[in-house]
Design an enzyme around this catalytic site. Structure first.
Site, PDB file in Angstrom:
ATOM      1  N   PRO A 160     -15.740  -0.244  38.043  1.00  0.00           N
ATOM      2  CA  PRO A 160     -16.325  -1.484  38.608  1.00  0.00           C
ATOM      3  C   PRO A 160     -15.632  -1.795  39.846  1.00  0.00           C
ATOM      4  O   PRO A 160     -14.326  -1.776  39.905  1.00  0.00           O
ATOM      5  CB  PRO A 160     -15.990  -2.386  37.252  1.00  0.00           C
ATOM      6  CG  PRO A 160     -15.780  -1.386  36.241  1.00  0.00           C
ATOM      7  CD  PRO A 160     -15.334  -0.225  36.791  1.00  0.00           C
ATOM      8  N   THR A 178     -16.334  -0.776  42.949  1.00  0.00           N
ATOM      9  CA  THR A 178     -16.022   0.135  44.205  1.00  0.00           C
ATOM     10  C   THR A 178     -17.329   0.165  45.232  1.00  0.00           C
ATOM     11  O   THR A 178     -17.006   0.850  46.056  1.00  0.00           O
ATOM     12  CB  THR A 178     -15.878   1.548  43.597  1.00  0.00           C
ATOM     13  OG1 THR A 178     -17.033   1.704  42.592  1.00  0.00           O
ATOM     14  CG2 THR A 178     -14.593   1.700  42.710  1.00  0.00           C
ATOM     15  N   GLY A 179     -18.187  -0.808  44.908  1.00  0.00           N
ATOM     16  CA  GLY A 179     -19.252  -0.912  45.821  1.00  0.00           C
ATOM     17  C   GLY A 179     -20.414  -0.243  45.687  1.00  0.00           C
ATOM     18  O   GLY A 179     -20.949   0.167  46.662  1.00  0.00           O
ATOM     19  N   LYS A 180     -20.778   0.113  44.483  1.00  0.00           N
ATOM     20  CA  LYS A 180     -21.961   0.724  44.009  1.00  0.00           C
ATOM     21  C   LYS A 180     -23.297   0.046  44.396  1.00  0.00           C
ATOM     22  O   LYS A 180     -24.238   0.604  45.156  1.00  0.00           O
ATOM     23  CB  LYS A 180     -22.038   1.171  42.711  1.00  0.00           C
ATOM     24  CG  LYS A 180     -20.728   2.163  42.295  1.00  0.00           C
ATOM     25  CD  LYS A 180     -20.944   2.689  40.895  1.00  0.00           C
ATOM     26  CE  LYS A 180     -20.967   1.508  39.785  1.00  0.00           C
ATOM     27  NZ  LYS A 180     -19.454   0.881  39.884  1.00  0.00           N
ATOM     28  N   HIS A 233      15.729  -3.065  35.603  1.00  0.00           N
ATOM     29  CA  HIS A 233      14.768  -2.251  35.883  1.00  0.00           C
ATOM     30  C   HIS A 233      14.876  -1.835  37.412  1.00  0.00           C
ATOM     31  O   HIS A 233      14.659  -0.772  37.705  1.00  0.00           O
ATOM     32  CB  HIS A 233      13.499  -3.181  35.874  1.00  0.00           C
ATOM     33  CG  HIS A 233      12.988  -3.266  34.527  1.00  0.00           C
ATOM     34  ND1 HIS A 233      12.372  -2.103  33.790  1.00  0.00           N
ATOM     35  CD2 HIS A 233      12.525  -4.327  33.888  1.00  0.00           C
ATOM     36  CE1 HIS A 233      12.087  -2.516  32.441  1.00  0.00           C
ATOM     37  NE2 HIS A 233      11.996  -3.859  32.538  1.00  0.00           N
ATOM     38  N   HIS A 290      17.797  -8.301  32.472  1.00  0.00           N
ATOM     39  CA  HIS A 290      16.718  -7.425  31.892  1.00  0.00           C
ATOM     40  C   HIS A 290      15.911  -6.932  33.231  1.00  0.00           C
ATOM     41  O   HIS A 290      15.610  -5.504  33.652  1.00  0.00           O
ATOM     42  CB  HIS A 290      15.686  -8.124  31.200  1.00  0.00           C
ATOM     43  CG  HIS A 290      14.682  -6.924  30.713  1.00  0.00           C
ATOM     44  ND1 HIS A 290      14.539  -6.529  29.484  1.00  0.00           N
ATOM     45  CD2 HIS A 290      13.337  -6.859  31.342  1.00  0.00           C
ATOM     46  CE1 HIS A 290      13.369  -5.710  29.330  1.00  0.00           C
ATOM     47  NE2 HIS A 290      12.609  -5.895  30.392  1.00  0.00           N
ATOM     48  N   GLU A 291      15.562  -7.826  34.164  1.00  0.00           N
ATOM     49  CA  GLU A 291      14.712  -7.532  35.248  1.00  0.00           C
ATOM     50  C   GLU A 291      15.674  -6.828  36.241  1.00  0.00           C
ATOM     51  O   GLU A 291      15.277  -5.661  37.228  1.00  0.00           O
ATOM     52  CB  GLU A 291      14.232  -8.446  36.062  1.00  0.00           C
ATOM     53  CG  GLU A 291      13.393  -9.469  35.261  1.00  0.00           C
ATOM     54  CD  GLU A 291      11.724  -8.574  34.756  1.00  0.00           C
ATOM     55  OE1 GLU A 291      11.714  -7.507  35.492  1.00  0.00           O
ATOM     56  OE2 GLU A 291      11.544  -8.758  33.731  1.00  0.00           O
TER      57      GLU A 291
END
Length: 611
Positions: free
Chosen positions: A201, A203-205, A426, A422-423
């Site tokens: 969805p 993507t420009g169809k 990461h 915590h962050e």
């Protein structure tokens, strides 16, 4: 709302009010008038109880001198010949007048109500049908609701479509055929009967289909697959026939069916339940029209779907939808081209580079990039800037990826410390591993529904393949936050639930789909997760083609990979404990750390490890 529709609604309101007032007046007058015999009228007249009289050819009507016991003030009596009335009164006979009905009057008395009801039906039902989606009334229920766009209406060409060069090249020959069918078929080639645009969805169809019509300069029939099927049996098939008849009358033309999966779902997916229903009749009619489709007439059929795996095989065979064109997510070059189209519509600051924005948006579709430019422009307007700056795009990307900031979500001091470590866990593991994506930003500002903090990594390039080492590093980064909690606080929190789910999914994919565990060999044990409910999912059971012993081996292999990634993250953070604490302290002070601060932190960590 158009002026014509506004005027029609106003006239309908006026007519309804006038009808209500008329009915009210007739009802009120009817309750005030008392029909009486002519003999009673003469008696009341002799007694002086009549105040006013109006005499017509057949009736006498007027006012009573005083209201009657039932409250009525008016009377109505049919006239009787005076000589006959005198003779009847002399013999004491009660008499009243009557009127013989004519044939024409009787006919009109029957026809008038029918004509009124028919007029109301013809006037109101089409308008009610349009509001209910019946296409202008019950008589037009089988008509196609395809909207016809001419070249001047589409106002879209291939110049407005970027990032899908391969798809545009596939469709360019369709334009050449529509403009000159004779020259194109001089060697015996024929244009494909149907072209299916496939892709995720956004993507420009649909945009590609409209651009094709704009380039060719032919009528463009556009309809959604769900609009074919109604509650009435046979309506979908009738609309399919009507759509193709319209296209043939307007040839050369383009017929575009969006969301083809709503119409062309594979028959029998529900396990045989429901039989030959309305959707199957509609699909059968579409297949029949495609079989009798003559491309030499200059009619081209396009369709779009983002779920090709559920389409009926009969729809995709050669001779119907001959060609499938993939409209995929754009790569970095494609994103730059798409951004160039959308950035023309906004006022940019001097520090904005489409290349930098494209590097920050891997995996974005054309619709996502259009939304990104709009969000950045809104943020710049909200801040009162004269132009959209680079910081506005960064903030817009964070808003789209991580969600809206929740500054009113107040955490207690212990929770803020846990989230900060915590962050930073990461980020520090990501900065310590060779080949890992660079960390763009770390923040402890809550965003979205459940995120109390976030770490954003920026890929340096688009990647289509990943090795075992890269997947293991990715798991280590995911478990870096949980390892930091264990190292600093000696316990775990619920904040790592999403990290655990992602790390487990990667480990299971490595074992069951990528064949990366030596003990299980080069075997694929599970298929890619289905994007739709297939026959196995409908039966409520997952398909498994291996024994219980193999399942036990898979579980142990997944466990080993996750445990190894956690141990690796814990080891890296233990070595850099001072850097972890310093980064968490800065996060608690500033709430957000950018690339510059993170580079300084990483440089200090490298010196500490080297010492």
């Amino acid at each position: 709302m158009t002026p014509e529709r506004s005027n029609s609604k106003a006239w309908l309101a006026v007519a309804a009010i006038a009808l209500l007032l008329s009915l009210h007046w007739i009802f009120t007058q009817g309750r005030q008038v008392r029909p009486i015999p002519y003999s009673e009228f003469e008696a009341l007249l002799r007694d002086g109880r009549i105040a006013e009289v109006t005499v017509t050819r057949n009736y006498v009507q007027g006012l009573f001198a005083t209201p009657q016991p039932d409250g009525r003030t008016r009377f109505l009596a049919a006239r009787v010949d005076p000589d006959l009335a005198t003779e009847l009164a002399r013999h004491g006979v009660r008499y009243e007048g009557g009127q013989e009905g004519s044939v024409i009057g009787d006919i009109l008395s029957w026809l008038a109500p029918i004509l009124v009801v028919f007029a109301l039906w013809m006037f109101l039902v089409p308008r009610l049908g349009e509001r209910a989606g019946l296409g202008g009334g019950l008589m037009a229920i089988g008509k196609s609701r395809a909207r016809v766009y001419l070249e001047t209406d589409t106002q879209v060409t291939f110049a407005d479509v970027a990032g899908v060069d391969e798809a545009k090249e596939e469709l360019a020959e369709i334009v050449a055929f529509l403009k000159d069918p004779g020259r194109y078929g001089r060697l015996g080639a024929r244009i494909p009967r149907g072209i299916l645009l496939v892709g995720p969805p956004g993507t420009g169809k649909t945009l590609l289909a409209r651009a094709l019509a704009g380039e060719a300069g032919v009528p463009f029939f556009s309809i959604n697959g769900s609009e074919f099927v109604e509650m009435f049996v046979g309506v979908g098939a009738a609309r399919v026939r009507d759509l193709f008849e319209q296209a043939r009358r307007h040839a050369p033309a383009i017929v575009f069916i969006d969301e083809l999966d709503a119409l062309g779902r594979a028959r029998g997916l529900a396990g045989g339940l429901g039989g030959h229903d309305e959707k199957e009749q509609t699909l059968n009619q579409l297949l029949s029209e495609l079989d009798g489709f003559d491309t030499s007439k200059g009619v081209v059929l396009l369709a779009a779907t983002n779920r090709p795996e559920i389409l009926d095989p009969a729809l995709l065979r050669a001779g119907r939808f001959d060609r499938q064109v993939l409209v995929d997510r754009p790569d970095k070059v494609g994103r730059i081209q798409i951004l160039a189209v959308h950035l023309r519509k906004v006022k940019l600051a001097a520090d904005v580079r489409a290349e930098e924005v494209a590097a920050l948006t891997p995996g974005f579709t054309g619709a996502d990039l259009a939304n990104l430019v709009n969000e950045a422009a809104l943020l710049a307007t909200r801040r009162g800037n004269e132009a959209v700056a680079r910081d506005d795009f960064s903030a817009a990307i964070e808003r789209i990826v991580a969600g809206l900031e929740k500054r009113n979500r107040i955490l207690n001091p212990l929770e803020r410390r846990v989230v900060a470590h915590h962050e930073m866990g990461h980020a520090l593991v990501a900065m310590s591993l060779v080949g890992s994506d660079p960390v763009h930003k770390v923040s402890i500002i809550p965003r979205g529904i459940g995120a109390l903090g976030y770490t954003i990594q920026r890929p340096t390039e688009d990647r289509f393949l990943m090795s075992r080492e890269e997947l293991e590093s990715k798991m280590a980064v995911l478990l870096g936050g949980r390892a930091a909690e264990q190292l600093v606080f000696g316990q775990f929190s619920t904040g790592a639930s999403d990290d655990l789910a992602k790390a487990t999914d990667i480990a299971r994919a490595m074992v069951t789909r990528y064949g990366m565990d030596p003990g299980l060999g080069h075997v694929r044990y599970e298929e890619e997760p289905a994007r739709t409910l297939g026959p196995w999912a409908a039966m409520g059971a997952a398909r498994r083609d291996y024994s219980e012993a193999t399942a036990r081996q898979i579980d142990k292999a997944v466990r080993r990979l996750v445990d190894a990634a956690f141990a690796r993250a814990l080891s890296l953070l233990t070595t850099r404990r001072s850097t972890l604490d310093e980064g968490a302290r800065r996060l608690l002070e500033r709430e957000t750390l950018g690339e510059t601060e993170l580079r300084e932190l990483a440089a200090g960590a490298a010196q500490a490890v080297g010492a």
